[in-house]
Write a protein that holds these residues in place. Structure first.
Motif, mmCIF file in Angstrom:
data_model
loop_
_atom_site.group_PDB
_atom_site.id
_atom_site.type_symbol
_atom_site.label_atom_id
_atom_site.label_comp_id
_atom_site.label_asym_id
_atom_site.label_seq_id
_atom_site.Cartn_x
_atom_site.Cartn_y
_atom_site.Cartn_z
ATOM 1 N N ASP A 33 0.664 -1.435 0.339
ATOM 2 C CA ASP A 33 0.350 0.066 0.123
ATOM 3 C C ASP A 33 1.064 1.413 0.389
ATOM 4 O O ASP A 33 0.600 2.537 -0.570
ATOM 5 N N VAL A 34 1.654 1.206 0.676
ATOM 6 C CA VAL A 34 2.396 2.370 0.984
ATOM 7 C C VAL A 34 2.926 2.746 -0.170
ATOM 8 O O VAL A 34 3.877 3.609 -1.164
ATOM 9 N N CYS A 35 4.103 1.265 -0.745
ATOM 10 C CA CYS A 35 4.894 2.054 -2.196
ATOM 11 C C CYS A 35 3.731 2.189 -3.303
ATOM 12 O O CYS A 35 4.159 3.099 -4.642
ATOM 13 N N ALA A 36 2.646 1.195 -3.506
ATOM 14 C CA ALA A 36 1.642 2.401 -4.288
ATOM 15 C C ALA A 36 1.015 2.953 -4.119
ATOM 16 O O ALA A 36 0.420 3.782 -4.433
ATOM 17 N N GLN A 37 1.086 3.358 -2.959
ATOM 18 C CA GLN A 37 0.000 4.824 -1.977
ATOM 19 C C GLN A 37 -1.689 4.769 -2.177
ATOM 20 O O GLN A 37 -2.183 5.713 -2.772
ATOM 21 N N ALA A 79 13.415 -7.917 6.580
ATOM 22 C CA ALA A 79 13.978 -8.311 5.744
ATOM 23 C C ALA A 79 12.962 -8.775 4.413
ATOM 24 O O ALA A 79 13.417 -8.057 3.380
ATOM 25 N N PHE A 80 11.461 -9.339 4.728
ATOM 26 C CA PHE A 80 10.894 -9.325 3.677
ATOM 27 C C PHE A 80 10.339 -8.346 3.376
ATOM 28 O O PHE A 80 9.506 -8.608 2.361
ATOM 29 N N ALA A 81 10.722 -7.611 4.369
ATOM 30 C CA ALA A 81 9.772 -6.133 3.770
ATOM 31 C C ALA A 81 10.088 -4.768 2.831
ATOM 32 O O ALA A 81 9.891 -4.530 2.316
ATOM 33 N N THR A 82 11.538 -5.028 2.567
ATOM 34 C CA THR A 82 12.254 -4.420 2.147
ATOM 35 C C THR A 82 12.485 -5.197 0.319
ATOM 36 O O THR A 82 12.292 -5.535 -0.295
ATOM 37 N N THR A 83 12.692 -6.474 0.862
ATOM 38 C CA THR A 83 12.122 -7.575 -0.662
ATOM 39 C C THR A 83 10.880 -7.521 -0.711
ATOM 40 O O THR A 83 11.340 -6.836 -2.806
ATOM 41 N N THR A 84 10.132 -7.415 -0.619
ATOM 42 C CA THR A 84 8.552 -5.980 -1.614
ATOM 43 C C THR A 84 8.694 -5.316 -1.879
ATOM 44 O O THR A 84 8.306 -5.354 -2.882
ATOM 45 N N VAL A 85 9.312 -4.176 -0.909
ATOM 46 C CA VAL A 85 9.387 -2.919 -1.715
ATOM 47 C C VAL A 85 10.359 -3.438 -3.461
ATOM 48 O O VAL A 85 10.328 -2.993 -4.129
ATOM 49 N N ASP A 86 11.668 -3.937 -3.325
ATOM 50 C CA ASP A 86 11.961 -3.978 -4.520
ATOM 51 C C ASP A 86 11.144 -4.865 -5.166
ATOM 52 O O ASP A 86 11.693 -4.926 -6.532
ATOM 53 N N VAL A 87 10.487 -6.047 -5.059
ATOM 54 C CA VAL A 87 9.683 -6.534 -6.005
ATOM 55 C C VAL A 87 9.045 -4.962 -6.734
ATOM 56 O O VAL A 87 8.932 -5.241 -7.880
ATOM 57 N N LEU A 88 7.900 -4.193 -5.956
ATOM 58 C CA LEU A 88 7.033 -3.755 -6.566
ATOM 59 C C LEU A 88 7.788 -2.355 -7.259
ATOM 60 O O LEU A 88 6.746 -1.473 -8.224
ATOM 61 N N ALA A 144 1.818 -11.071 -5.762
ATOM 62 C CA ALA A 144 1.200 -11.691 -7.762
ATOM 63 C C ALA A 144 -0.116 -10.570 -7.623
ATOM 64 O O ALA A 144 0.121 -9.781 -8.233
ATOM 65 N N PRO A 145 -0.902 -10.196 -6.416
ATOM 66 C CA PRO A 145 -2.274 -9.495 -6.236
ATOM 67 C C PRO A 145 -1.096 -8.050 -6.669
ATOM 68 O O PRO A 145 -3.086 -7.497 -6.552
ATOM 69 N N PHE A 146 -0.583 -7.597 -6.817
ATOM 70 C CA PHE A 146 -0.409 -6.447 -6.129
ATOM 71 C C PHE A 146 0.217 -5.470 -7.087
ATOM 72 O O PHE A 146 0.783 -4.751 -7.597
ATOM 73 N N GLY A 147 0.800 -6.612 -8.601
ATOM 74 C CA GLY A 147 0.993 -6.627 -9.574
ATOM 75 C C GLY A 147 1.952 -7.322 -10.140
ATOM 76 O O GLY A 147 3.150 -7.716 -9.962
ATOM 77 N N MET A 148 1.429 -8.706 -10.838
ATOM 78 C CA MET A 148 1.905 -9.899 -11.393
ATOM 79 C C MET A 148 3.008 -9.557 -12.524
ATOM 80 O O MET A 148 3.238 -10.632 -12.213
ATOM 81 N N TRP A 152 6.490 -11.663 -12.267
ATOM 82 C CA TRP A 152 7.267 -12.957 -12.390
ATOM 83 C C TRP A 152 8.314 -12.295 -13.191
ATOM 84 O O TRP A 152 9.560 -13.001 -13.366
ATOM 85 N N ARG A 153 8.566 -11.559 -13.041
ATOM 86 C CA ARG A 153 10.185 -10.726 -13.683
ATOM 87 C C ARG A 153 11.386 -10.381 -12.103
ATOM 88 O O ARG A 153 12.289 -11.441 -12.037
ATOM 89 N N ALA A 154 10.597 -10.585 -10.738
ATOM 90 C CA ALA A 154 11.137 -10.706 -9.728
ATOM 91 C C ALA A 154 11.634 -11.817 -9.740
ATOM 92 O O ALA A 154 12.398 -13.036 -9.165
ATOM 93 N N LEU A 155 10.647 -13.220 -9.942
ATOM 94 C CA LEU A 155 11.146 -14.599 -9.912
ATOM 95 C C LEU A 155 11.713 -15.826 -10.659
ATOM 96 O O LEU A 155 12.708 -16.258 -9.977
ATOM 97 N N ASN A 156 12.379 -14.913 -11.363
ATOM 98 C CA ASN A 156 13.379 -15.106 -12.075
ATOM 99 C C ASN A 156 14.441 -14.821 -12.007
ATOM 100 O O ASN A 156 16.202 -15.093 -11.642
ATOM 101 N N VAL A 157 14.601 -13.530 -11.736
ATOM 102 C CA VAL A 157 15.425 -12.356 -10.997
ATOM 103 C C VAL A 157 15.515 -13.686 -9.098
ATOM 104 O O VAL A 157 17.406 -13.550 -9.438
ATOM 105 N N LEU A 158 14.974 -13.462 -9.334
ATOM 106 C CA LEU A 158 15.598 -14.324 -7.090
ATOM 107 C C LEU A 158 15.891 -15.952 -7.923
ATOM 108 O O LEU A 158 16.905 -16.792 -6.977
ATOM 109 N N ASP A 159 15.489 -16.972 -8.149
ATOM 110 C CA ASP A 159 15.684 -17.900 -9.103
ATOM 111 C C ASP A 159 17.629 -17.960 -9.593
ATOM 112 O O ASP A 159 18.034 -18.966 -9.216
ATOM 113 N N THR A 160 17.436 -17.495 -10.700
ATOM 114 C CA THR A 160 19.009 -17.065 -10.711
ATOM 115 C C THR A 160 20.294 -17.020 -9.303
ATOM 116 O O THR A 160 21.042 -17.459 -8.666
#
Length: 237
Positions: free
Chosen positions: A46-50, A162-171, A204-208, A212-220
């Motif tokens: 919510d903060v990231c998307a306002q 750590a989970f919170a800042t990872t979420t910011v990175d994805v969004l 995903a519900p905040f921007g699928m 998708w892109r973040a999962l590819n980067v995470l796997d690598t």
């Protein structure tokens, strides 16, 4: 509690409500994250998307239902402010205060942490500090300040942070240096690779497409870390 429920959303559009409910239920089903962690990540989104109207109110309600209080929520906003941006966190803080007044909810007790803005140390790993200082000394000072001001926070756990800042990175799609650092911090706090993957899934519900892109980067990234650990074990054998 008079905060809105899903009934409010259903009154706006029952078909949209059915779609959104199914999406969140699928994302949350079988996840290794706790309800508290999922709620924190929703607030970060919510903060990231306002999205500080009905979505934010629903997530504040969920936070209170999961045992978080006004002081916890403020620490979360303080913590993510340097990644989300101070103006975005300030807008959320202002809206949170309005929600508490409008619905007669308990406000903050004033509990805080030591800011240590005038110090010189930093909890950032020495190698990362050195790398950033080579890049730009002034920016390195800024990073040291941000990390130092948050070092004594305790209401939100290291894992949750750590989970919170990872979420910011994805969004925000900052999937290079900071994403690597935050994933590493989560793993260092005891999270498993599958739990970190669940954090990315939760966006995903905040921007699928961003997920998708973040999962590819995470796997690598996870593959690289696994290879590095393998080399270190072989070297120490």
């Amino acid at each position: 509690m008079t905060l809105p429920t899903q009934t409010v959303v259903k009154e706006l559009d029952p078909v949209f409500t059915e779609m959104a409910t199914a999406s969140f239920q699928l994302t949350e089903s079988g996840t290794q994250l706790t309800p508290r962690e999922l709620t924190l990540l929703s607030l970060v989104a919510d903060v990231c998307a306002q999205t500080l109207g009905t979505p934010f109110e629903l997530h504040v309600r969920a936070a209170l239902d999961n045992g978080l209080d006004a002081d916890d929520l403020r620490e979360l906003l303080r913590f993510i402010s340097y990644d989300s941006g101070y103006p975005a966190a300030l807008a959320a803080l202002e809206r949170l205060s309005e929600i508490e007044r409008e619905h007669g909810l308990p406000g903050p007790t004033g509990q805080s942490h030591r800011v240590n803005a005038d110090g010189t140390d930093s909890p950032i790993l020495p190698a990362m500090r050195a790398e950033v200082r080579v890049l730009d000394p002034g920016f390195a000072d800024c990073m040291d300040l941000q990390s130092r001001m948050r070092a004594d926070m305790s209401r939100i756990s290291i894992r949750e942070r750590a989970f919170a800042t990872t979420t910011v990175d994805v969004l925000y799609q900052t999937l290079q240096e900071s994403f690597r650092a935050h994933v590493g911090r989560a793993l260092g706090a005891g999270a498993t690779p599958d739990e970190v993957r669940a954090v990315v899934h939760a966006t995903a519900p905040f921007g699928m497409t961003r997920t998708w892109r973040a999962l590819n980067v995470l796997d690598t990234l996870l593959a690289d870390l696994e290879e590095l650990q393998g080399k270190q074990k072989a070297k120490n054998a």
